[in-house]
Structures are given as structure tokens and as C-alpha cells.
Design an enzyme around this catalytic site. Structure first.
Site, PDB file in Angstrom:
ATOM      1  N   ASP A  60       0.848  -1.196   0.000  1.00  0.00           N
ATOM      2  CA  ASP A  60       0.000   0.000   0.000  1.00  0.00           C
ATOM      3  C   ASP A  60       0.884   1.247   0.000  1.00  0.00           C
ATOM      4  O   ASP A  60       1.713   1.418   0.905  1.00  0.00           O
ATOM      5  CB  ASP A  60      -0.857  -0.056   1.280  1.00  0.00           C
ATOM      6  N   THR A 131      -4.326  13.034 -14.939  1.00  0.00           N
ATOM      7  CA  THR A 131      -5.555  13.061 -15.729  1.00  0.00           C
ATOM      8  C   THR A 131      -5.876  14.461 -16.250  1.00  0.00           C
ATOM      9  O   THR A 131      -5.480  15.459 -15.633  1.00  0.00           O
ATOM     10  CB  THR A 131      -6.732  12.571 -14.854  1.00  0.00           C
ATOM     11  N   ASP A 132      -6.649  14.526 -17.331  1.00  0.00           N
ATOM     12  CA  ASP A 132      -7.092  15.835 -17.838  1.00  0.00           C
ATOM     13  C   ASP A 132      -8.139  16.471 -16.926  1.00  0.00           C
ATOM     14  O   ASP A 132      -8.431  17.663 -17.046  1.00  0.00           O
ATOM     15  CB  ASP A 132      -7.639  15.701 -19.274  1.00  0.00           C
ATOM     16  N   GLU A 133      -8.699  15.672 -15.989  1.00  0.00           N
ATOM     17  CA  GLU A 133      -9.773  16.219 -15.146  1.00  0.00           C
ATOM     18  C   GLU A 133      -9.287  17.325 -14.222  1.00  0.00           C
ATOM     19  O   GLU A 133     -10.089  18.088 -13.685  1.00  0.00           O
ATOM     20  CB  GLU A 133     -10.433  15.094 -14.330  1.00  0.00           C
ATOM     21  N   TYR A 156     -12.221  13.245  -6.777  1.00  0.00           N
ATOM     22  CA  TYR A 156     -11.179  12.530  -7.542  1.00  0.00           C
ATOM     23  C   TYR A 156     -10.221  13.517  -8.203  1.00  0.00           C
ATOM     24  O   TYR A 156      -9.011  13.445  -8.014  1.00  0.00           O
ATOM     25  CB  TYR A 156     -11.815  11.621  -8.603  1.00  0.00           C
ATOM     26  N   LYS A 160      -6.184  14.279  -7.539  1.00  0.00           N
ATOM     27  CA  LYS A 160      -5.149  14.149  -8.584  1.00  0.00           C
ATOM     28  C   LYS A 160      -4.434  15.495  -8.777  1.00  0.00           C
ATOM     29  O   LYS A 160      -3.216  15.539  -8.953  1.00  0.00           O
ATOM     30  CB  LYS A 160      -5.753  13.675  -9.907  1.00  0.00           C
ATOM     31  N   ASN A 255     -21.759  11.207 -24.472  1.00  0.00           N
ATOM     32  CA  ASN A 255     -21.986   9.882 -23.879  1.00  0.00           C
ATOM     33  C   ASN A 255     -23.087   9.114 -24.611  1.00  0.00           C
ATOM     34  O   ASN A 255     -22.963   7.911 -24.854  1.00  0.00           O
ATOM     35  CB  ASN A 255     -22.346  10.017 -22.394  1.00  0.00           C
ATOM     36  N   HIS A 290     -21.295  16.988 -12.294  1.00  0.00           N
ATOM     37  CA  HIS A 290     -20.835  16.320 -13.525  1.00  0.00           C
ATOM     38  C   HIS A 290     -20.124  17.291 -14.486  1.00  0.00           C
ATOM     39  O   HIS A 290     -20.757  18.214 -15.020  1.00  0.00           O
ATOM     40  CB  HIS A 290     -22.066  15.708 -14.219  1.00  0.00           C
TER      41      HIS A 290
HETATM   42  P1  NAD Z   1      -7.449   1.540 -11.992  1.00  0.00           P
HETATM   43  O1  NAD Z   1      -8.417   1.926 -10.927  1.00  0.00           O
HETATM   44  O2  NAD Z   1      -7.848   0.555 -13.027  1.00  0.00           O
HETATM   45  O3  NAD Z   1      -6.118   0.958 -11.312  1.00  0.00           O
HETATM   46  C1  NAD Z   1      -5.538   1.533 -10.178  1.00  0.00           C
HETATM   47  C2  NAD Z   1      -4.550   0.521  -9.604  1.00  0.00           C
HETATM   48  O4  NAD Z   1      -3.940   1.126  -8.441  1.00  0.00           O
HETATM   49  C3  NAD Z   1      -5.198  -0.772  -9.138  1.00  0.00           C
HETATM   50  O5  NAD Z   1      -4.438  -1.874  -9.568  1.00  0.00           O
HETATM   51  C4  NAD Z   1      -5.187  -0.667  -7.617  1.00  0.00           C
HETATM   52  O6  NAD Z   1      -5.097  -1.933  -6.967  1.00  0.00           O
HETATM   53  C5  NAD Z   1      -3.945   0.173  -7.385  1.00  0.00           C
HETATM   54  N1  NAD Z   1      -4.013   0.905  -6.105  1.00  0.00           N
HETATM   55  C6  NAD Z   1      -5.059   1.643  -5.656  1.00  0.00           C
HETATM   56  N2  NAD Z   1      -4.769   2.120  -4.418  1.00  0.00           N
HETATM   57  C7  NAD Z   1      -3.513   1.700  -4.115  1.00  0.00           C
HETATM   58  C8  NAD Z   1      -2.661   1.882  -2.985  1.00  0.00           C
HETATM   59  N3  NAD Z   1      -3.063   2.591  -1.915  1.00  0.00           N
HETATM   60  N4  NAD Z   1      -1.430   1.330  -3.004  1.00  0.00           N
HETATM   61  C9  NAD Z   1      -1.014   0.599  -4.093  1.00  0.00           C
HETATM   62  N5  NAD Z   1      -1.788   0.367  -5.165  1.00  0.00           N
HETATM   63  C10 NAD Z   1      -3.024   0.924  -5.173  1.00  0.00           C
HETATM   64  O7  NAD Z   1      -6.956   2.906 -12.634  1.00  0.00           O
HETATM   65  P2  NAD Z   1      -6.584   3.256 -14.152  1.00  0.00           P
HETATM   66  O8  NAD Z   1      -7.795   3.649 -14.859  1.00  0.00           O
HETATM   67  O9  NAD Z   1      -5.696   2.200 -14.662  1.00  0.00           O
HETATM   68  O10 NAD Z   1      -5.719   4.596 -13.905  1.00  0.00           O
HETATM   69  C11 NAD Z   1      -4.334   4.519 -13.622  1.00  0.00           C
HETATM   70  C12 NAD Z   1      -3.801   5.928 -13.429  1.00  0.00           C
HETATM   71  O11 NAD Z   1      -4.023   6.687 -14.612  1.00  0.00           O
HETATM   72  C13 NAD Z   1      -4.474   6.701 -12.296  1.00  0.00           C
HETATM   73  O12 NAD Z   1      -3.498   7.460 -11.650  1.00  0.00           O
HETATM   74  C14 NAD Z   1      -5.483   7.586 -13.005  1.00  0.00           C
HETATM   75  O13 NAD Z   1      -5.711   8.764 -12.268  1.00  0.00           O
HETATM   76  C15 NAD Z   1      -4.759   7.863 -14.301  1.00  0.00           C
HETATM   77  N6  NAD Z   1      -5.629   8.137 -15.467  1.00  0.00           N
HETATM   78  C16 NAD Z   1      -6.656   7.286 -15.785  1.00  0.00           C
HETATM   79  C17 NAD Z   1      -7.424   7.526 -16.930  1.00  0.00           C
HETATM   80  C18 NAD Z   1      -8.566   6.608 -17.342  1.00  0.00           C
HETATM   81  O14 NAD Z   1      -9.292   6.936 -18.278  1.00  0.00           O
HETATM   82  N7  NAD Z   1      -8.734   5.451 -16.739  1.00  0.00           N
HETATM   83  C19 NAD Z   1      -7.151   8.635 -17.731  1.00  0.00           C
HETATM   84  C20 NAD Z   1      -6.107   9.495 -17.345  1.00  0.00           C
HETATM   85  C21 NAD Z   1      -5.343   9.218 -16.222  1.00  0.00           C
HETATM   86  O1  DAU Z   2     -10.680  12.061 -18.271  1.00  0.00           O
HETATM   87  C1  DAU Z   2      -9.878  11.090 -17.655  1.00  0.00           C
HETATM   88  C2  DAU Z   2     -10.675  10.356 -16.602  1.00  0.00           C
HETATM   89  O2  DAU Z   2     -11.608   9.537 -17.296  1.00  0.00           O
HETATM   90  C3  DAU Z   2      -9.811   9.534 -15.664  1.00  0.00           C
HETATM   91  O3  DAU Z   2      -8.969  10.376 -14.935  1.00  0.00           O
HETATM   92  C4  DAU Z   2     -10.677   8.721 -14.712  1.00  0.00           C
HETATM   93  O4  DAU Z   2      -9.853   7.867 -13.925  1.00  0.00           O
HETATM   94  C5  DAU Z   2     -11.635   7.870 -15.536  1.00  0.00           C
HETATM   95  O5  DAU Z   2     -12.493   7.162 -14.668  1.00  0.00           O
HETATM   96  C6  DAU Z   2     -12.441   8.738 -16.485  1.00  0.00           C
HETATM   97  O6  DAU Z   2     -13.375   9.583 -15.763  1.00  0.00           O
HETATM   98  P1  DAU Z   2     -14.887   9.801 -16.276  1.00  0.00           P
HETATM   99  O7  DAU Z   2     -15.709  10.196 -15.111  1.00  0.00           O
HETATM  100  O8  DAU Z   2     -14.927  10.655 -17.485  1.00  0.00           O
HETATM  101  O9  DAU Z   2     -15.218   8.273 -16.743  1.00  0.00           O
HETATM  102  P2  DAU Z   2     -16.522   7.367 -16.564  1.00  0.00           P
HETATM  103  O10 DAU Z   2     -16.320   6.165 -17.431  1.00  0.00           O
HETATM  104  O11 DAU Z   2     -16.884   7.162 -15.142  1.00  0.00           O
HETATM  105  O12 DAU Z   2     -17.652   8.262 -17.233  1.00  0.00           O
HETATM  106  C7  DAU Z   2     -17.573   8.688 -18.585  1.00  0.00           C
HETATM  107  C8  DAU Z   2     -18.793   9.550 -18.866  1.00  0.00           C
HETATM  108  O13 DAU Z   2     -19.957   8.710 -18.854  1.00  0.00           O
HETATM  109  C9  DAU Z   2     -19.041  10.622 -17.825  1.00  0.00           C
HETATM  110  O14 DAU Z   2     -19.560  11.770 -18.455  1.00  0.00           O
HETATM  111  C10 DAU Z   2     -20.104  10.008 -16.916  1.00  0.00           C
HETATM  112  C11 DAU Z   2     -20.893   9.138 -17.856  1.00  0.00           C
HETATM  113  N1  DAU Z   2     -21.476   7.909 -17.248  1.00  0.00           N
HETATM  114  C12 DAU Z   2     -20.648   7.089 -16.551  1.00  0.00           C
HETATM  115  C13 DAU Z   2     -21.141   5.947 -15.976  1.00  0.00           C
HETATM  116  C14 DAU Z   2     -20.247   5.032 -15.154  1.00  0.00           C
HETATM  117  C15 DAU Z   2     -22.820   7.599 -17.468  1.00  0.00           C
HETATM  118  O15 DAU Z   2     -23.535   8.359 -18.136  1.00  0.00           O
HETATM  119  N2  DAU Z   2     -23.299   6.468 -16.902  1.00  0.00           N
HETATM  120  C16 DAU Z   2     -22.520   5.625 -16.150  1.00  0.00           C
HETATM  121  O16 DAU Z   2     -23.051   4.599 -15.636  1.00  0.00           O
END
Ligand code: NAD
Ligand code: DAU
Length: 348
Positions: A60, A131-133, A156, A160, A255, A290
Site C-alpha cells: 500500500d 488526468t485531464d480532469e 477525484y 489528482k 456519452n 458532472h
Molecule cells: P485503476 O483503478 O484501473 O487501477 C488503479 C490501480 O492502483 C489498481 O491496480 C489498484 O489496486 C492500485 N491501487 C489503488 N490504491 C492503491 C494503494 N493505496 N497502493 C497501491 N496500489 C493501489 O486505474 P486506471 O484507470 O488504470 O488509472 C491509472 C492511473 O491513470 C491513475 O493514476 C489515473 O488517475 C490515471 N488516469 C486514468 C485515466 C482513465 O481513463 N482510466 C485517464 C487518465 C489518467
Molecule cells: O478524463 C480522464 C478520466 O476519465 C480519468 O482520470 C478517470 O480515472 C476515468 O475514470 C475517467 O473519468 P470519467 O468520469 O470521465 O469516466 P466514466 O467512465 O466514469 O464516465 C464517462 C462519462 O460517462 C461521464 O460523463 C459520466 C458518464 N457515465 C458514466 C457511468 C459510469 C454515465 O452516463 N453512466 C454511467 O453509468
């Protein structure tokens, strides 16, 4: 051998990064540190986990003693930090976990790197994946550039953003060598079915409603996960220390349109009559706070590092659907147990 610590390597994006580095860089030893939360899944790495240049460590990042000991023991040359709580909806119901992992966890890694790396030591790098968020929410026009002011709006994205600031603070104050990248929405194999695309794939498969928040008009900029892994490789090897790189797909979708496309792709692949899956679309209560639109200006990474997305969205979506349809066991495993109680609470 260069020792590279990748955190969160059992998660969605992390597993693609780990695989890429294991295969492409046999002269690196990859240490994958992951807590294996609900989102971490070692099945994502079944194909490479016997590789000689790979070690998995369960742990962790919030545990500072553990992190300090790990750095003293292994003397890592570089860190690629992906471990995080990553789902916006979960951050709305349980923000504290996001503060712990995303902020405290990141500081623990930064502090261990600072203590273990000599000032300006050559070859060291702390790569923070973000992330871009962090840039907030766009209206109809405009793009996020690396100069866009931070304006995070969910627990979130705020966690970040804090971690990004702390990485820059360690760079500025202690000369810690770092790079940061901020990426748009990823999609592809191994994504946990709490996120929009895999959640809808799973629900279409099971004939369940497809929950669209609000009116479905929010816009996201989608990038295939392997293209993100390629970008991370480029930034890690060629990025300039202290710089930030935006990564995105030039691929904006509302979406509702993305879910309709997914329905059409799945109907074809499942042999359903056209229009079958679209009947499952259900508008539900909007996400609190949102963000309306995300869209990335990726011209810096394209120009400076010669990176660009390799896949068109149509092809990426088709590959993603194929992966989920061919990996029933993976999907069954991750949707058994706690997934059902999460789902019932979130969508009741
Ligand atoms: P994910 O939730 O799929 O994976 C996160 C991983 O981190 C998991 O394997 C989890 O077990 C591990 N983890 C969580 N808490 C932990 C802790 N305390 N110690 C050690 N390990 C821990 O996430 P993802 O979608 O693969 O995103 C990975 C990274 O990329 C994140 O930092 C996220 O902010 C960033 N990111 C994600 C997206 C997206 O669209 N998914 C886009 C841009 C940036
Ligand atoms: O932009 C990068 C981010 O994209 C990452 O940093 C985050 O880790 C990743 O989870 C993602 O965030 P979003 O909130 O954009 O992703 P999500 O898939 O949760 O949602 C995408 C869009 O769809 C958002 O506008 C919310 C909407 N949504 C999502 C879910 C889960 C729905 O309408 N219904 C749903 O059930």
C-alpha cells in the site's frame, strides 16, 4: 539493469504499461507495486508474470514505512506512478480514500525518492501519471493545453490535482527529477466495468439497462489504452524533465452517441437484430457536479516526442468489444462478489 518501480501495475492502464515495458525493455527490471484493491487484478498480467525481468510486490503506497523500506531495499532508478483510486463516482461517495491514496500515497513515494536519490543524480526520474480532469470542465469550445489553469471539480480530480502540485513542489524545492502527463479518457481491454464503456458492454451482454447520466450530452475525449501506454513510454524515455505533456485522442464523443455506437457494434457481433441494444438505454439521475466536457490539445507531445494515437475509434471500439466477448471468465470474476453491491448502491 535499470530498476523501474511501476505503481498500480495490476490496474487497467498500469497492466498495459507493465506489459509494454517487460517486453520492450529486457534490460530493465520492472517492479510492480500494487495493493490489489477491487480495481487491481493480477489476471491482467497472466501472460507476462513469469518473465525474468518482472517482480510483483503487494503493498500500500499509503504505508510510509513500507514505502521507505522498499526504496532502501531495491534502490529504484525510476518510478512510473499510476496507483490511484480512479473512479469519479466512488470519489463522490467516499472521498477520504481518494485523499489517502492519491495525495498521501503520492507524497510517500516522492519523499522516499527524495531521501534515496542524491541531489540531481543522473538517470533518476519520477514519472507521475495524471488526468485531464485536473483542468476542470470545458463548454462547447476550447481545448485543455499544458498551460490551462487547474480547476478540479470532483474529489477525484482534486486529489489528482493535489498530487500533481506536490510532484512539481518536490521538483522545485528538492530538485527531484520529474515528468507529468495528463491524459483523457482511456478505453480498451482490462478496464473495470464501473467505467462507462465496459459497464455498458457488460450490461448489453446481460440484457440489463444502460444507465446514462442526465441527458447524455457530456463529452469525453477517448483514447485506446495501448496508445496511452505508448505515450507513457515516449514521455518516460524522451520527455524533458520538469515538463508536463497532455495526451489525448482528438476523439470527442457525447456519452449518448458513444453508447449508441457501442450498441450497434455489439448487436452486429452478437447477431442481434439492429436496434436491439439501444432499447436498453435508460436516462438516470445525473452525477453530482458532472463535468460537461473534456478535450485535449495534444500538440506538444505530438510535436516534441513524435507521438500520435495509432488507432481510429471505430477499430479501437471493435477490438475492445471483442476482448470483452472473448474474456467471459475475466468479466465474471470481476463482477462477482463486491461488484454487485457497488452496482446496486450506485444505480438503485
Ligand atoms: P485503476 O483503478 O484501473 O487501477 C488503479 C490501480 O492502483 C489498481 O491496480 C489498484 O489496486 C492500485 N491501487 C489503488 N490504491 C492503491 C494503494 N493505496 N497502493 C497501491 N496500489 C493501489 O486505474 P486506471 O484507470 O488504470 O488509472 C491509472 C492511473 O491513470 C491513475 O493514476 C489515473 O488517475 C490515471 N488516469 C486514468 C485515466 C482513465 O481513463 N482510466 C485517464 C487518465 C489518467
Ligand atoms: O478524463 C480522464 C478520466 O476519465 C480519468 O482520470 C478517470 O480515472 C476515468 O475514470 C475517467 O473519468 P470519467 O468520469 O470521465 O469516466 P466514466 O467512465 O466514469 O464516465 C464517462 C462519462 O460517462 C461521464 O460523463 C459520466 C458518464 N457515465 C458514466 C457511468 C459510469 C454515465 O452516463 N453512466 C454511467 O453509468
Amino acid at each position: 539493469m535499470k530498476k523501474v518501480l511501476i505503481t498500480g501495475g495490476a490496474g487497467f492502464i498500469g497492466s498495459h504499461v507493465v506489459r509494454r515495458f517487460i517486453k520492450n525493455y529486457p534490460n530493465y527490471h520492472i517492479f510492480n507495486l500494487d495493493k490489489l484493491t477491487y480495481a487491481g487484478n493480477l489476471e491482467n498480467l497472466n501472460d507476462i508474470d513469469k518473465s525474468e525481468n518482472y517482480t510483483f510486490i503487494k503493498g500500500d503506497i499509503v504505508d510510509s514505512d513500507f514505502i521507505n523500506n522498499l526504496f532502501s531495499e531495491h534502490k529504484f532508478d525510476a518510478v512510473i506512478h499510476l496507483a490511484a483510486e480512479s473512479h469519479v463516482d466512488r470519489s463522490i461517495t467516499n472521498p477520504l480514500e481518494f485523499i489517502q491514496t492519491n495525495i498521501i500515497g503520492t507524497v510517500n513515494l516522492l519523499q522516499a525518492a527524495k531521501v534515496n536519490w542524491k541531489d540531481n543524480e543522473k538517470g533518476k526520474l519520477f514519472y507521475h501519471v495524471s488526468t485531464d480532469e485536473v483542468y476542470g470542465s470545458l463548454r462547447e469550445t476550447g481545448l485543455f493545453t499544458e498551460e490551462t489553469s487547474y480547476d478540479p471539480r470532483s474529489p477525484y480530480s482534486s486529489s489528482k490535482a493535489s498530487s500533481d502540485h506536490l510532484v512539481r513542489a518536490y521538483g522545485n524545492t528538492y530538485n527531484l527529477p520529474f515528468v507529468i502527463s495528463n491524459c483523457s479518457n482511456n478505453y480498451g481491454p482490462n478496464q473495470f466495468p464501473e467505467k462507462l464503456i465496459p459497464l455498458c458492454i457488460n450490461n448489453i451482454k446481460n440484457g440489463k439497462p444502460l444507465p446514462i447520466y442526465g441527458e447524455g450530452k457530456n463529452v469525453r475525449d477517448w483514447l485506446y489504452v495501448e496508445d496511452h501506454a505508448t505515450a507513457i513510454d515516449e514521455v518516460f524515455h524522451k520527455g524533458t524533465q520538469g515538463e508536463t505533456y497532455n495526451i489525448g485522442g482528438h476523439n470527442e464523443w457525447t456519452n449518448i452517441d458513444i453508447v449508441k455506437s457501442l450498441c450497434d457494434v455489439m448487436d452486429k457481433k452478437l447477431g442481434n437484430e439492429a436496434g436491439t441494444s439501444q432499447k436498453l438505454i435508460t436516462f438516470v439521475k445525473d452525477r453530482a457536479g458532472h463535468d460537461m466536457r473534456y478535450a485535449i490539445d495534444a500538440s506538444k507531445i505530438e510535436k516534441d516526442l513524435n507521438w500520435k494515437p495509432s488507432l481510429q475509434f471505430k477499430e479501437g471500439l471493435s477490438k475492445t468489444v471483442d476482448w470483452y466477448l472473448n474474456n467471459n471468465q475475466w468479466l465474471d470474476n470481476v463482477t462477482s462478489g463486491n461488484y454487485q453491491s457497488y452496482y446496486d448502491k450506485q444505480y438503485s
